[in-house]
Scaffold this motif. Structure first.
Motif, PDB file in Angstrom:
ATOM      1  N   VAL A  57      59.924   2.438   3.922  1.00 22.00           N
ATOM      2  CA  VAL A  57      58.884   1.221   3.417  1.00 22.00           C
ATOM      3  C   VAL A  57      59.416   0.571   2.966  1.00 22.00           C
ATOM      4  O   VAL A  57      58.617  -0.680   3.951  1.00 22.00           O
ATOM      5  CB  VAL A  57      58.168   2.410   1.969  1.00 22.00           C
ATOM      6  CG1 VAL A  57      58.040   1.862   1.276  1.00 22.00           C
ATOM      7  CG2 VAL A  57      57.438   3.224   2.001  1.00 22.00           C
ATOM      8  N   PHE A  58      60.655   0.092   3.141  1.00 21.21           N
ATOM      9  CA  PHE A  58      61.293  -1.412   3.022  1.00 21.21           C
ATOM     10  C   PHE A  58      61.581  -1.692   4.697  1.00 21.21           C
ATOM     11  O   PHE A  58      61.005  -3.148   4.931  1.00 21.21           O
ATOM     12  CB  PHE A  58      62.966  -0.978   2.934  1.00 21.21           C
ATOM     13  CG  PHE A  58      63.578  -2.189   2.611  1.00 21.21           C
ATOM     14  CD1 PHE A  58      63.346  -3.393   2.054  1.00 21.21           C
ATOM     15  CD2 PHE A  58      64.756  -2.237   3.139  1.00 21.21           C
ATOM     16  CE1 PHE A  58      64.519  -4.710   1.341  1.00 21.21           C
ATOM     17  CE2 PHE A  58      65.269  -3.923   3.179  1.00 21.21           C
ATOM     18  CZ  PHE A  58      65.196  -4.570   2.469  1.00 21.21           C
ATOM     19  N   ALA A  59      61.869  -1.049   5.168  1.00 16.15           N
ATOM     20  CA  ALA A  59      61.438  -1.167   7.103  1.00 16.15           C
ATOM     21  C   ALA A  59      59.608  -1.538   7.080  1.00 16.15           C
ATOM     22  O   ALA A  59      60.390  -2.993   8.096  1.00 16.15           O
ATOM     23  CB  ALA A  59      62.161  -0.148   7.516  1.00 16.15           C
ATOM     24  N   ALA A  60      59.479  -0.653   6.512  1.00 11.10           N
ATOM     25  CA  ALA A  60      57.859  -1.656   7.050  1.00 11.10           C
ATOM     26  C   ALA A  60      57.728  -2.335   6.648  1.00 11.10           C
ATOM     27  O   ALA A  60      57.104  -3.932   6.954  1.00 11.10           O
ATOM     28  CB  ALA A  60      56.963  -0.340   6.716  1.00 11.10           C
ATOM     29  N   PHE A 102      56.088  -8.408   7.505  1.00 13.77           N
ATOM     30  CA  PHE A 102      56.307  -9.560   6.903  1.00 13.77           C
ATOM     31  C   PHE A 102      57.071 -10.547   8.674  1.00 13.77           C
ATOM     32  O   PHE A 102      56.084 -12.126   8.374  1.00 13.77           O
ATOM     33  CB  PHE A 102      57.991 -10.116   6.624  1.00 13.77           C
ATOM     34  CG  PHE A 102      57.660 -11.440   5.535  1.00 13.77           C
ATOM     35  CD1 PHE A 102      57.581 -12.541   5.005  1.00 13.77           C
ATOM     36  CD2 PHE A 102      59.160 -12.427   6.734  1.00 13.77           C
ATOM     37  CE1 PHE A 102      57.666 -14.153   4.598  1.00 13.77           C
ATOM     38  CE2 PHE A 102      59.473 -13.566   6.660  1.00 13.77           C
ATOM     39  CZ  PHE A 102      58.522 -14.137   5.538  1.00 13.77           C
ATOM     40  N   PHE A 103      57.012 -10.402   9.328  1.00 16.14           N
ATOM     41  CA  PHE A 103      57.605 -11.154  11.081  1.00 16.14           C
ATOM     42  C   PHE A 103      56.764 -10.165  11.689  1.00 16.14           C
ATOM     43  O   PHE A 103      56.386 -10.826  13.153  1.00 16.14           O
ATOM     44  CB  PHE A 103      59.165 -10.045  11.718  1.00 16.14           C
ATOM     45  CG  PHE A 103      60.242 -10.792  10.302  1.00 16.14           C
ATOM     46  CD1 PHE A 103      60.575 -11.816  10.699  1.00 16.14           C
ATOM     47  CD2 PHE A 103      61.293  -9.906  10.161  1.00 16.14           C
ATOM     48  CE1 PHE A 103      61.535 -12.456   8.952  1.00 16.14           C
ATOM     49  CE2 PHE A 103      61.743  -9.942   8.457  1.00 16.14           C
ATOM     50  CZ  PHE A 103      62.296 -11.884   9.116  1.00 16.14           C
ATOM     51  N   GLY A 104      55.492  -9.455  11.344  1.00 13.44           N
ATOM     52  CA  GLY A 104      54.236  -9.657  11.459  1.00 13.44           C
ATOM     53  C   GLY A 104      53.974  -8.146  13.149  1.00 13.44           C
ATOM     54  O   GLY A 104      54.229  -8.539  14.140  1.00 13.44           O
ATOM     55  N   VAL A 105      55.604  -7.362  13.049  1.00 14.84           N
ATOM     56  CA  VAL A 105      55.121  -6.275  13.545  1.00 14.84           C
ATOM     57  C   VAL A 105      54.548  -4.685  12.908  1.00 14.84           C
ATOM     58  O   VAL A 105      55.004  -4.607  11.996  1.00 14.84           O
ATOM     59  CB  VAL A 105      57.022  -5.541  14.089  1.00 14.84           C
ATOM     60  CG1 VAL A 105      57.699  -4.261  14.322  1.00 14.84           C
ATOM     61  CG2 VAL A 105      58.128  -7.460  14.175  1.00 14.84           C
ATOM     62  N   ASP A 106      54.149  -4.101  13.977  1.00 10.66           N
ATOM     63  CA  ASP A 106      53.022  -2.974  13.243  1.00 10.66           C
ATOM     64  C   ASP A 106      53.884  -2.455  12.982  1.00 10.66           C
ATOM     65  O   ASP A 106      55.047  -1.827  14.224  1.00 10.66           O
ATOM     66  CB  ASP A 106      51.782  -3.429  14.004  1.00 10.66           C
ATOM     67  CG  ASP A 106      51.580  -1.814  13.619  1.00 10.66           C
ATOM     68  OD1 ASP A 106      51.554  -1.641  12.217  1.00 10.66           O
ATOM     69  OD2 ASP A 106      50.689  -1.236  14.228  1.00 10.66           O
ATOM     70  N   MET A 107      54.575  -1.504  11.980  1.00 14.43           N
ATOM     71  CA  MET A 107      54.844  -0.206  11.816  1.00 14.43           C
ATOM     72  C   MET A 107      54.179   1.144  11.190  1.00 14.43           C
ATOM     73  O   MET A 107      54.346   1.566  10.167  1.00 14.43           O
ATOM     74  CB  MET A 107      56.295  -0.073  11.149  1.00 14.43           C
ATOM     75  CG  MET A 107      57.543   1.168  11.139  1.00 14.43           C
ATOM     76  SD  MET A 107      59.604   0.321  11.071  1.00 14.43           S
ATOM     77  CE  MET A 107      59.625   2.174  10.535  1.00 14.43           C
TER      78      MET A 107
END
Length: 169
Positions: free
Chosen positions: A28-31, A36-41
């Protein structure tokens, strides 16, 4: 032998819950950071849902085994110990019937969800729904242990196991 088996099961459940919570927190933290940086996880949502289901049910069994479930006992602690033992016995019998019901219909739910797949994990949704019958089955074992203890209290006329130490604030 039963004590050794229970201690081993307790260690395995504790390890699984701790590892699951670690995976859950990290995912959850990594997502959140990557979003925030625009990377979809998007895999994190499905993984978090799967892990949360297992952590919840196995953690519930750990709490039941150690008699650490939250409860309000202001009223019933005023009763004499034999009456209190009877109340606890009755409650655990009710809990056992509910858990058996949950195991039975949880298995049906696993069968129904076997064809349903997670969108990002590409595994059957039954892996998540299996947490219900497995966790409730483990809680059935814990409930039977408590029921045996309360029946043993009645047979021996020894209710010292019901006396709990005061928790310091």
């Amino acid at each position: 032998m039963l004590k050794t088996l229970e201690a081993g099961l307790n260690k395995v459940e504790t390890l699984l819950v701790c590892a699951g919570l670690l995976v859950l927190i990290f995912t959850v933290f990594a997502a959140a950071v990557l979003r925030f940086f625009g990377v979809d996880m998007s895999v994190s949502t499905d993984l978090a849902q799967l892990v949360f289901a297992w952590v919840s049910f196995i953690g519930a069994d750990l709490a039941m085994r150690k008699d650490k479930h939250m409860g309000v006992d202001m009223l019933i602690t005023k009763f004499p110990l034999p009456v209190l033992n009877g109340i606890y016995l009755f409650n655990y019998i009710l809990i056992l019937f509910f858990l058996l019901f949950a195991v039975r219909y949880g298995i049906d739910l696993c069968i129904v969800n076997s064809a349903r797949k997670y969108q990002t994990l590409y595994i059957s949704y039954s892996f998540a729904t299996a947490s219900c019958p497995v966790g409730c089955g483990l809680m059935c074992i814990s409930s039977v242990k408590h029921i045996v203890q309360y029946i043993r209290n009645i047979i021996r006329h020894d209710y010292s196991s019901l006396v709990k130490e005061e928790v310091a604030a």
